[in-house]
Design a protein around this motif. Structure first.
Motif, PDB file in Angstrom:
ATOM      1  N   LEU A  84       2.693  -7.974  17.231  1.00  0.00           N
ATOM      2  CA  LEU A  84       3.022  -7.379  15.783  1.00  0.00           C
ATOM      3  C   LEU A  84       1.064  -7.204  15.334  1.00  0.00           C
ATOM      4  O   LEU A  84       1.244  -6.029  15.099  1.00  0.00           O
ATOM      5  CB  LEU A  84       3.719  -8.013  15.148  1.00  0.00           C
TER       6      LEU A  84
ATOM      7  N   ALA B 164      -0.298  -3.914  17.494  1.00  0.00           N
ATOM      8  CA  ALA B 164      -0.024  -2.877  17.174  1.00  0.00           C
ATOM      9  C   ALA B 164      -0.512  -2.571  15.475  1.00  0.00           C
ATOM     10  O   ALA B 164      -0.670  -1.091  15.784  1.00  0.00           O
ATOM     11  CB  ALA B 164       1.975  -2.835  17.377  1.00  0.00           C
ATOM     12  N   ARG B 165      -0.157  -3.289  14.699  1.00  0.00           N
ATOM     13  CA  ARG B 165      -0.993  -3.216  13.705  1.00  0.00           C
ATOM     14  C   ARG B 165      -2.442  -2.344  13.298  1.00  0.00           C
ATOM     15  O   ARG B 165      -3.008  -2.208  12.361  1.00  0.00           O
ATOM     16  CB  ARG B 165      -1.125  -3.942  12.694  1.00  0.00           C
TER      17      ARG B 165
ATOM     18  N   PRO C  68      -2.336   0.829  16.613  1.00  0.00           N
ATOM     19  CA  PRO C  68      -1.186   1.454  16.279  1.00  0.00           C
ATOM     20  C   PRO C  68      -1.388   1.934  18.455  1.00  0.00           C
ATOM     21  O   PRO C  68      -2.064   2.388  18.652  1.00  0.00           O
ATOM     22  CB  PRO C  68      -1.405   2.750  15.947  1.00  0.00           C
TER      23      PRO C  68
ATOM     24  N   VAL D 165       5.381   1.097  23.555  1.00  0.00           N
ATOM     25  CA  VAL D 165       5.582  -0.323  23.696  1.00  0.00           C
ATOM     26  C   VAL D 165       5.968  -0.518  24.490  1.00  0.00           C
ATOM     27  O   VAL D 165       7.335  -0.240  25.348  1.00  0.00           O
ATOM     28  CB  VAL D 165       5.694  -1.299  22.226  1.00  0.00           C
TER      29      VAL D 165
ATOM     30  N   CYS E 173      10.979  -5.172  17.769  1.00  0.00           N
ATOM     31  CA  CYS E 173      11.178  -4.074  17.969  1.00  0.00           C
ATOM     32  C   CYS E 173      11.470  -3.758  16.666  1.00  0.00           C
ATOM     33  O   CYS E 173      11.143  -2.713  16.063  1.00  0.00           O
ATOM     34  CB  CYS E 173      12.120  -4.166  18.964  1.00  0.00           C
TER      35      CYS E 173
ATOM     36  N   LEU F  32       8.630  -3.835  13.809  1.00  0.00           N
ATOM     37  CA  LEU F  32       7.628  -2.245  14.639  1.00  0.00           C
ATOM     38  C   LEU F  32       8.336  -1.303  14.454  1.00  0.00           C
ATOM     39  O   LEU F  32       7.285  -0.816  13.385  1.00  0.00           O
ATOM     40  CB  LEU F  32       7.600  -2.297  16.175  1.00  0.00           C
ATOM     41  N   ARG F  33       9.643  -0.845  14.683  1.00  0.00           N
ATOM     42  CA  ARG F  33      10.399  -0.353  14.082  1.00  0.00           C
ATOM     43  C   ARG F  33      10.250   0.004  11.928  1.00  0.00           C
ATOM     44  O   ARG F  33      10.556   1.211  12.013  1.00  0.00           O
ATOM     45  CB  ARG F  33      11.564  -0.043  14.283  1.00  0.00           C
TER      46      ARG F  33
ATOM     47  N   THR G 208       6.462   1.718  11.659  1.00  0.00           N
ATOM     48  CA  THR G 208       5.524   2.578  12.669  1.00  0.00           C
ATOM     49  C   THR G 208       6.537   3.242  12.973  1.00  0.00           C
ATOM     50  O   THR G 208       7.608   2.444  14.114  1.00  0.00           O
ATOM     51  CB  THR G 208       4.394   2.169  13.418  1.00  0.00           C
TER      52      THR G 208
ATOM     53  N   VAL H  18       9.175   2.492  21.946  1.00  0.00           N
ATOM     54  CA  VAL H  18       9.272   1.603  22.424  1.00  0.00           C
ATOM     55  C   VAL H  18      10.337   1.537  24.067  1.00  0.00           C
ATOM     56  O   VAL H  18      11.131   1.845  23.696  1.00  0.00           O
ATOM     57  CB  VAL H  18      10.190   0.402  22.060  1.00  0.00           C
TER      58      VAL H  18
END
Length: 223
Positions: free
Chosen positions: A35, A38-39, A42, A46, A61, A64-65, A68, A72
């Motif tokens: 996480l 990903a921040r 981006p 994934v 998940c 993330l959802r 963004t 996935v």
């Protein structure tokens, strides 16, 4: 591209095959680290294992959802139907069950990215109106009244495809092929996406008026 997998061997194989296909791929082994990564940077997609230390794949998940629309693909040894459906309901675009073919994984990655970046063009390109629902294929926007409905790329593709051919019934296998681009696969993927769409566009999702089920056949859009 971000690979989230705590099995070092599997992680190395996935990264290697993705890089062979021209992708830049990085791997992490922990949900919390995933996480954070990903921040910070981006990813375009994934590849996410379910069984992770810290946060499991379902929670990763979900988070993330929440921030963004990144595609996935879940990669998991847990092949039970309930797990697959839960992953799809949480927003996963696809899943692959271990043991898996790395070549199939790369093919799925390409398919998901292709759909995310170049949405399916429906047969009718003009604006589609059904009651207070408006679908604008050119701008990729859906509205209920004046309110914009937030859909994933795959949800929009599915809705636009059905709405472009109102009253025509499509089997789940046909939708999987036309919308997902798969000539094989688990049709539960279609069922889950229909359910999520109903929750977003129907006044009463338990008694849908737009995305209707034709029992024993499939689904249709009733304009």
């Amino acid at each position: 591209m971000l690979v989230v997998e705590d099995d070092e061997t599997v992680s190395e194989i996935v990264v290697r095959y993705l890089e062979r296909d021209g992708f830049e791929a990085a791997a992490v082994a922990d949900g919390c680290v995933a996480l954070e990564r990903a921040r910070e940077v981006p990813p375009d997609l994934v590849v996410l294992d379910l069984m992770l230390p810290g946060l499991d794949g379902f929670e990763v998940c979900t988070r993330l959802r929440a921030c963004t629309p990144v595609p996935v693909i879940m990669l998991t040894a847990r092949g039970e139907e309930d797990d697959r459906i839960l992953g799809l309901e949480l927003g996963a675009d696809d899943y692959i069950t271990k043991p898996f073919s790395p070549r199939e994984l790369v093919a799925r990655v390409n398919s998901v990215l292709r759909r995310a970046n170049t949405p399916t063009a429906p047969a009718r390109a003009e604006v589609i109106v059904a009651g207070d629902l408006t679908i604008e294929p050119a701008s990729h926007v859906v509205r209920r009244g004046e309110e914009i409905v937030l859909l994933t790329a795959r949800e929009f593709d599915l809705l636009a495809f059905l709405a472009s051919q109102p009253r025509r019934v499509f089997r789940r296998e046909e939708l999987l092929e036309h919308v997902w681009g798969y000539t094989y696969g688990d049709t539960a993927t279609v069922t889950v996406h229909i359910r999520r769409l109903r929750e977003k566009i129907e006044v009463n999702p338990s008694a849908p008026l737009l995305l209707t089920t034709v029992w024993g056949v499939g689904y249709r859009f009733d304009a």
